[in-house]
Design a protein around this motif. Structure first.
Motif, PDB file in Angstrom:
ATOM      1  N   LYS A 209       0.836  -1.198   0.000  1.00 12.89           N
ATOM      2  CA  LYS A 209       0.000   0.000   0.000  1.00 12.89           C
ATOM      3  C   LYS A 209       0.874   1.252   0.000  1.00 12.89           C
ATOM      4  CE  LYS A 209      -3.567  -2.403   2.706  1.00 12.89           C
ATOM      5  NZ  LYS A 209      -4.302  -2.431   3.994  1.00 12.89           N
ATOM      6  N   LEU A 213       1.074   4.084  -3.031  1.00 12.09           N
ATOM      7  CA  LEU A 213       0.797   5.506  -2.862  1.00 12.09           C
ATOM      8  C   LEU A 213       1.952   6.367  -3.346  1.00 12.09           C
ATOM      9  CD1 LEU A 213      -0.989   5.613   0.616  1.00 12.09           C
ATOM     10  CD2 LEU A 213      -1.992   6.109  -1.603  1.00 12.09           C
ATOM     11  N   GLY A 233      -7.081  12.186  -1.533  1.00 10.19           N
ATOM     12  CA  GLY A 233      -6.875  11.535  -0.247  1.00 10.19           C
ATOM     13  C   GLY A 233      -5.546  10.824  -0.112  1.00 10.19           C
ATOM     14  N   VAL A 234      -4.591  11.147  -0.980  1.00  8.45           N
ATOM     15  CA  VAL A 234      -3.295  10.462  -0.934  1.00  8.45           C
ATOM     16  C   VAL A 234      -2.568  10.771   0.372  1.00  8.45           C
ATOM     17  CG1 VAL A 234      -1.000  10.349  -1.992  1.00  8.45           C
ATOM     18  CG2 VAL A 234      -3.040  10.351  -3.435  1.00  8.45           C
ATOM     19  N   LYS A 236      -3.823  11.747   3.260  1.00  7.60           N
ATOM     20  CA  LYS A 236      -4.525  11.124   4.378  1.00  7.60           C
ATOM     21  C   LYS A 236      -4.228   9.631   4.450  1.00  7.60           C
ATOM     22  CE  LYS A 236      -9.179  10.293   6.211  1.00  7.60           C
ATOM     23  NZ  LYS A 236     -10.646  10.483   5.971  1.00  7.60           N
ATOM     24  N   ASP A 237      -4.293   8.949   3.305  1.00  7.18           N
ATOM     25  CA  ASP A 237      -4.029   7.508   3.279  1.00  7.18           C
ATOM     26  C   ASP A 237      -2.603   7.201   3.718  1.00  7.18           C
ATOM     27  OD1 ASP A 237      -6.596   7.121   2.401  1.00  7.18           O
ATOM     28  OD2 ASP A 237      -6.049   6.843   0.287  1.00  7.18           O
ATOM     29  N   ILE A 240      -2.218   7.533   7.475  1.00  7.21           N
ATOM     30  CA  ILE A 240      -2.766   6.377   8.197  1.00  7.21           C
ATOM     31  C   ILE A 240      -1.761   5.228   8.211  1.00  7.21           C
ATOM     32  CG2 ILE A 240      -4.554   4.595   8.117  1.00  7.21           C
ATOM     33  CD1 ILE A 240      -6.457   6.750   7.022  1.00  7.21           C
ATOM     34  N   ILE A 241      -1.141   4.971   7.043  1.00  7.34           N
ATOM     35  CA  ILE A 241      -0.123   3.918   6.979  1.00  7.34           C
ATOM     36  C   ILE A 241       1.055   4.263   7.875  1.00  7.34           C
ATOM     37  CG2 ILE A 241       1.579   2.834   5.452  1.00  7.34           C
ATOM     38  CD1 ILE A 241      -0.480   3.019   3.215  1.00  7.34           C
TER      39      ILE A 241
END
Length: 508
Positions: A209, A213, A233-234, A236-237, A240-241
Motif C-alpha cells: 500500500k 501511494l 486523499g493520498v 490522508k491515506d 494512516i499507513i
C-alpha cells in the motif's frame, strides 16, 4: 562655437553608441527542449497514460533523447541518453542533487528527513555518511552474515518441508524472506520472538500500500495550490499507513534505548537500530549525531527501498530463468561446480559465481527496480544538451529506456547475461557507466547497493542450488510489466519446486 562643437561631439557619441548597441550581438538563452503541446492550464496532464515508460519512449522517438512536458504547474524534462544523463548526474551533479518530493513521500519521509527524499544539505550528507560508514561498513556487513544466512536457510527448509511439488507464489516467498532479513538487521537484537513475527506480518501487509501511494499520480503534486484540499486523499491515506509504522518504530526505539542504557548487545553484535541510537545519543560529535526524525526516516528507507527493490529483482530473475531454460542450466552448472552438490551456498562463494552475478546484472538492465530513478530538481537555471533547464524543473532519467536502447545494446530485449561477461567495460553498480545505471549515479547513488548485492546473490543462488523449478502444468509465463514507482511483474510468478540435491541433510 565651442558649445556647438561640444554639442556636435556629444550627438556623435550618442549616435555611435546607439548604432553600436543595435548592431551588438545579444547573447540568446538556449531554448527549452522540444516536446508536445498541451492544453491551457493543465498542459499535457490529460494525455498522460498509466504506463509512463511506454509513453516516454514514444516521445523520445519523436522528439529526441531530451523531451519537455508541461504537466499542470510543473515542467517535466525526460532524459533518455547516457551522455545527457552524465551531464545531469556527474557534470552538474551538485545543481541537480535535490528531489521534487511528492506529497506522499513528504509524509513517509517524516518531512524529508531521510536519505531518499531529503534535499542535499548538511542533514542529508550526515545521514548518508552515517549509513555508509557506520551502518553498512564491511565490518557490520560481515558481522551480520550469520543472521542473513540463517533466514535464507529457514526459507530453504520451509520450501522443503511444506512446498515440494506444490505451486509457490515466488514473489511472496522472496518478499517475506527479504523483509525478514531487513527487519532482523534493523532490530533483530531488539524485537524478538512472537512480537518480532507480528511486526514482520504487519510490515508486510502495509508495504504494498505504501509503495502504491508513492507511485500514484496525485493532482496535488501537479497543482501545489490545491495541496491543502488533498482531493484524492493520498496524503490522508499515507498518514494512516505511517501511523502504523510509526507505532512499531516507537516500540523498537524504546526497547533499543533501554538495552543501550543497560549496555546489552545480543549475540555479540549490534543491530542497525543500536548503531543509529548510539549515534543519535552522541551529542558530542555533531558530525555524526542524528535527530529522532532522521533516525525514523533512515529506518523507513531501509525497509521500503531494501525490501521492495530486492524482492522485485529476484522475482524477475527467476522469471527470466524460467523463460530461458538454457540459461537456468548454465547457472546451475556453475553452482554445482563452485559450491558442490554436498554443500550449501555461502556468501563467500559470490566472487566465483560470475555467471549468476551476470544474470542479476542482466535482470536489472531489462527490469530496473526503479525505472525512472528518483527525480532530480535543479537549484538554478542550467543547460543540458544545449537546452535550457529552468530552476525547479522535474527531471526524470529514463534508466529503463537507456538500458534497452538498441543503439547501445545489441538485441536489447533479449535476456543475455553473457553481455556482462564479454565486455571489457566495467559494468557494475557504481554508476560510472552511464549506459547502465540501475541504482542511479553521482551523489544520489543508492547507498544500500553493497547490502542489496550480497543479499540478492545469496538468496537467488540458494534457491537455484537447492531446487529444480518448473511452471504448473498448463500454465504459461507472463512476462508483461506493471509500471509504478517500481517495475513489477504484471502477474505473480507461480512455480513448483522439486529436490535437486541428493543429500537430504542439506534441507534440514
Amino acid at each position: 562655437m565651442n558649445q556647438l562643437a561640444i554639442a556636435a561631439l556629444s550627438i556623435s557619441v550618442i549616435v555611435v553608441s546607439i548604432f553600436w548597441y543595435i548592431r551588438k550581438p545579444t547573447s540568446k538563452a538556449p531554448p527549452l527542449p522540444p516536446g508536445p503541446l498541451g492544453l491551457p492550464i493543465v498542459g499535457y496532464l490529460p494525455f498522460l497514460n498509466q504506463n509512463l515508460l511506454v509513453q516516454f519512449s514514444g516521445l523520445a522517438q519523436k522528439y529526441g533523447p531530451i523531451v519537455k512536458l508541461r504537466v499542470g504547474n510543473k515542467l517535466w524534462v525526460v532524459i533518455a541518453s547516457p551522455s545527457l544523463a552524465k551531464e545531469v548526474v556527474r557534470d552538474h551533479d551538485l545543481v541537480f542533487s535535490n528531489r521534487d518530493v511528492p506529497i506522499a513521500a513528504q509524509v513517509v519521509s517524516f518531512g524529508e528527513n531521510d536519505m531518499a527524499w531529503s534535499p542535499n544539505n548538511s542533514g542529508w550528507r550526515k545521514m548518508r555518511k552515517v549509513f555508509v560508514h557506520d551502518v553498512l561498513s564491511n565490518i557490520n556487513l560481515d558481522g551480520s552474515y550469520n543472521l542473513r544466512k540463517d533466514i535464507v536457510r529457514k526459507t530453504i527448509i520451509d520450501v522443503y518441508s511444506t512446498k515440494i511439488e506444490k505451486p509457490i507464489e515466488m514473489g511472496e516467498l522472496i518478499g517475506r524472506c527479504i523483509l525478514n532479513i531487513i527487519l532482523n538487521l534493523l532490530w533483530g537484537g531488539t524485537i524478538e520472538g512472537d512480537e518480532g513475527e507480528r511486526v514482520i506480518t504487519e510490515f508486510k501487509a502495509l508495504l504494498p500500500k505504501l509503495v502504491g501511494l508513492l507511485g500514484k499520480p496525485n493532482i496535488s503534486d501537479f497543482f501545489p495550490i490545491l495541496s491543502g484540499l488533498d482531493i484524492q486523499g493520498v496524503k490522508k491515506d499515507m498518514e494512516i499507513i505511517l501511523q502504523s509504522y510509526d507505532r512499531i518504530l516507537d516500540v523498537a526505539i524504546a526497547i533499543g534505548k533501554k538495552k543501550l542504557s543497560e549496555n546489552v548487545i545480543d549475540q555479540g553484535r549490534k543491530d542497525f537500530l543500536q548503531i543509529l541510537l548510539e549515534l543519535k545519543e552522541n551529542d558530542e560529535d555533531t558530525n555524526r549525531s542524528i535527530t529522532s526524525k532522521q533516525l525514523k526516516g533512515m529506518l523507513m528507507d531501509i525497509v521500503v527501498a531494501g525490501t521492495d527493490t530486492q524482492s522485485t529483482t529476484v522475482e524477475w530473475a527467476m522469471a527470466e530463468l524460467m523463460n530461458n531454460p538454457e540459461i537456468m542450466v548454465k547457472v546451475q552448472q556453475e553452482l554445482s561446480s563452485v559450491i558442490g552438490i554436498n554443500n550449501m551456498v555461502e556468501e563467500s562463494h559470490a566472487p566465483k559465481l560470475q555467471y549468476l552475478r551476470a544474470v542479476i546484472k542482466e535482470t536489472l538492465r531489462l527490469h530496473p527496480a526503479v525505472p525512472l530513478l528518483l527525480t532530480r530538481f535543479p537549484t538554478k537555471d542550467s543547460t543540458i544538451g544545449g537546452y535550457s533547464i529552468p530552476k525547479n524543473t522535474t527531471v526524470f532519467i529514463n534508466a529503463c529506456s537507456i538500458q534497452r536502447d538498441p543503439s547501445i545494446w545489441h538485441n536489447p530485449l533479449k535476456f543475455k547475461p553473457e553481455r556482462f561477461l564479454d565486455t571489457e567495460e566495467k559494468m557494475d553498480f557504481s554508476g560510472n557507466t552511464f549506459s547502465y545505471i540501475p541504482f542511479g549515479s553521482g551523489r544520489r547513488l543508492c547507498p544500500g547497493t553493497p547490502l542489496a548485492e550480497r543479499m540478492m546473490v545469496h538468496l537467488l543462488a540458494s534457491l537455484l542450488h537447492s531446487f529444480e523449478w518448473k511452471l504448473p502444468k498448463g500454465e504459461t509465463l507472463d512476462m508483461s510489466e506493471k509500471f509504478g514507482i517500481g517495475l513489477k511483474k504484471n502477474t505473480p510468478l507461480f512455480v513448483i519446486p522439486s529436490l535437486r540435491l541428493s543429500n537430504l541433510d542439506l534441507y534440514t
